[in-house]
Design a protein around this motif. Structure first.
Motif, PDB file in Angstrom:
ATOM      1  N   ARG A 107      42.621  38.403 -21.366  1.00 36.81           N
ATOM      2  CA  ARG A 107      42.943  38.824 -19.999  1.00 36.81           C
ATOM      3  C   ARG A 107      43.820  37.746 -19.374  1.00 36.81           C
ATOM      4  NH1 ARG A 107      40.430  42.021 -22.170  1.00 36.81           N
ATOM      5  NH2 ARG A 107      38.849  43.485 -21.464  1.00 36.81           N
ATOM      6  N   GLN A 119      36.501  37.796 -10.597  1.00 37.30           N
ATOM      7  CA  GLN A 119      36.775  39.239 -10.582  1.00 37.30           C
ATOM      8  C   GLN A 119      36.888  39.780 -12.014  1.00 37.30           C
ATOM      9  OE1 GLN A 119      37.081  41.039  -7.629  1.00 37.30           O
ATOM     10  NE2 GLN A 119      36.960  42.751  -9.068  1.00 37.30           N
ATOM     11  N   THR A 120      37.639  39.064 -12.844  1.00 38.92           N
ATOM     12  CA  THR A 120      37.813  39.498 -14.239  1.00 38.92           C
ATOM     13  C   THR A 120      36.481  39.471 -14.979  1.00 38.92           C
ATOM     14  OG1 THR A 120      40.046  38.633 -14.189  1.00 38.92           O
ATOM     15  CG2 THR A 120      39.119  39.057 -16.361  1.00 38.92           C
ATOM     16  N   SER A 141      33.510  39.884 -13.726  1.00 38.91           N
ATOM     17  CA  SER A 141      32.612  40.986 -13.358  1.00 38.91           C
ATOM     18  C   SER A 141      33.134  42.331 -13.848  1.00 38.91           C
ATOM     19  CB  SER A 141      32.271  41.030 -11.862  1.00 38.91           C
ATOM     20  OG  SER A 141      33.260  40.465 -11.104  1.00 38.91           O
ATOM     21  N   THR A 142      34.463  42.512 -13.877  1.00 37.09           N
ATOM     22  CA  THR A 142      35.004  43.772 -14.407  1.00 37.09           C
ATOM     23  C   THR A 142      34.626  43.939 -15.880  1.00 37.09           C
ATOM     24  OG1 THR A 142      36.870  43.477 -12.930  1.00 37.09           O
ATOM     25  CG2 THR A 142      37.120  45.142 -14.629  1.00 37.09           C
ATOM     26  N   ASN A 193      32.248  46.858 -17.484  1.00 40.66           N
ATOM     27  CA  ASN A 193      32.712  47.745 -18.567  1.00 40.66           C
ATOM     28  C   ASN A 193      31.776  47.694 -19.766  1.00 40.66           C
ATOM     29  OD1 ASN A 193      34.881  48.597 -17.139  1.00 40.66           O
ATOM     30  ND2 ASN A 193      36.344  47.191 -18.091  1.00 40.66           N
TER      31      ASN A 193
END
Ligand code: AMP
Length: 196
Positions: free
Chosen positions: A162, A179-180, A182-183, A187
């Motif tokens: 990422r 943010q990354t 938690s995304t 998923n």
């Protein structure tokens, strides 16, 4: 959770790894810090690598991997780790996968911090570390492009990469990383639910 913070020298990997340690309690392992400690303490390893580190070149893979293997065998990194400045070659990335697999573990995510080159040079000159004069900085950036950047493909092909926009304040970059994380966690929960 095992995370690699990736990116050129000066991108802010160490700063961000320290913040993840402070705020999320994730263990932080920096090969560069480990090497600087050996150099300052004047250990036999420090004596062997000093000239290499000061020239901006990479320490040989076998030495790097000895240091990593030893760290990973300690209790401190049992629950996972944020790797900062490692892996820096394809051979190191493959060896890391094997080392973690032996422990029933794996790299979950590789975050690469993107920063324009002139900003990297500016930041490193400001930081004023002993290996931070302009000629050595340019050499470290060259070595990064030549030997380390290809490792990005290795992780991209495995769906683990990422990108984080790193030309921002420390706090903004930290929030983008959170943010990354938690995304990706959300998923994974969704795919675990749908496969069970
Ligand atoms: P860093 O603190 O990550 O910028 O690392 C400082 C220096 O330590 C680098 O310029 C290299 O000489 C050496 N070094 C740190 N990590 C590695 C690694 N994974 N592989 C080879 N050399 C490394």
């Amino acid at each position: 959770m095992n995370i690699v913070l990736f990116g050129p020298p000066g991108a802010g990997k160490g700063t961000q790894a320290a913040l993840l340690n402070q705020r999320l309690g994730l263990a932080h392992f920096s090969t560069g810090e480990e090497f600087r400690r050996h150099i300052e303490a004047g250990t036999p390893l420090g004596a062997r690598i000093r000239a290499i580190v000061e020239s901006g070149d990479l320490v040989p893979d076998d030495i790097v991997l000895d240091v990593v293997r030893e760290a990973l065998s300690t209790e401190h990194y049992r629950q996972g780790c944020v790797f900062d400045g490692f892996p820096r070659t394809l051979a190191q990335a493959q060896a890391l996968d094997n080392l973690l697999a032996e422990r029933g573990s794996a790299i979950d995510l590789v975050l690469t911090i993107d920063v324009p080159e002139e900003e990297l040079v500016r930041r490193m000159l400001q930081r004023g570390r002993s290996d931070d004069n302009e000629a050595v900085i340019r050499e470290r950036l060259r070595v990064y492009q030549e030997r380390t950047a290809p490792v990005l493909d290795y992780y991209a092909q495995r769906g683990k990469l990422r990108r984080i926009a790193g030309n921002a304040t420390i706090e903004q970059v930290h929030q983008a990383i959170r943010q990354t994380l938690s995304t990706v966690a959300a998923n994974e929960t969704m795919s675990n639910l749908s496969s069970s």
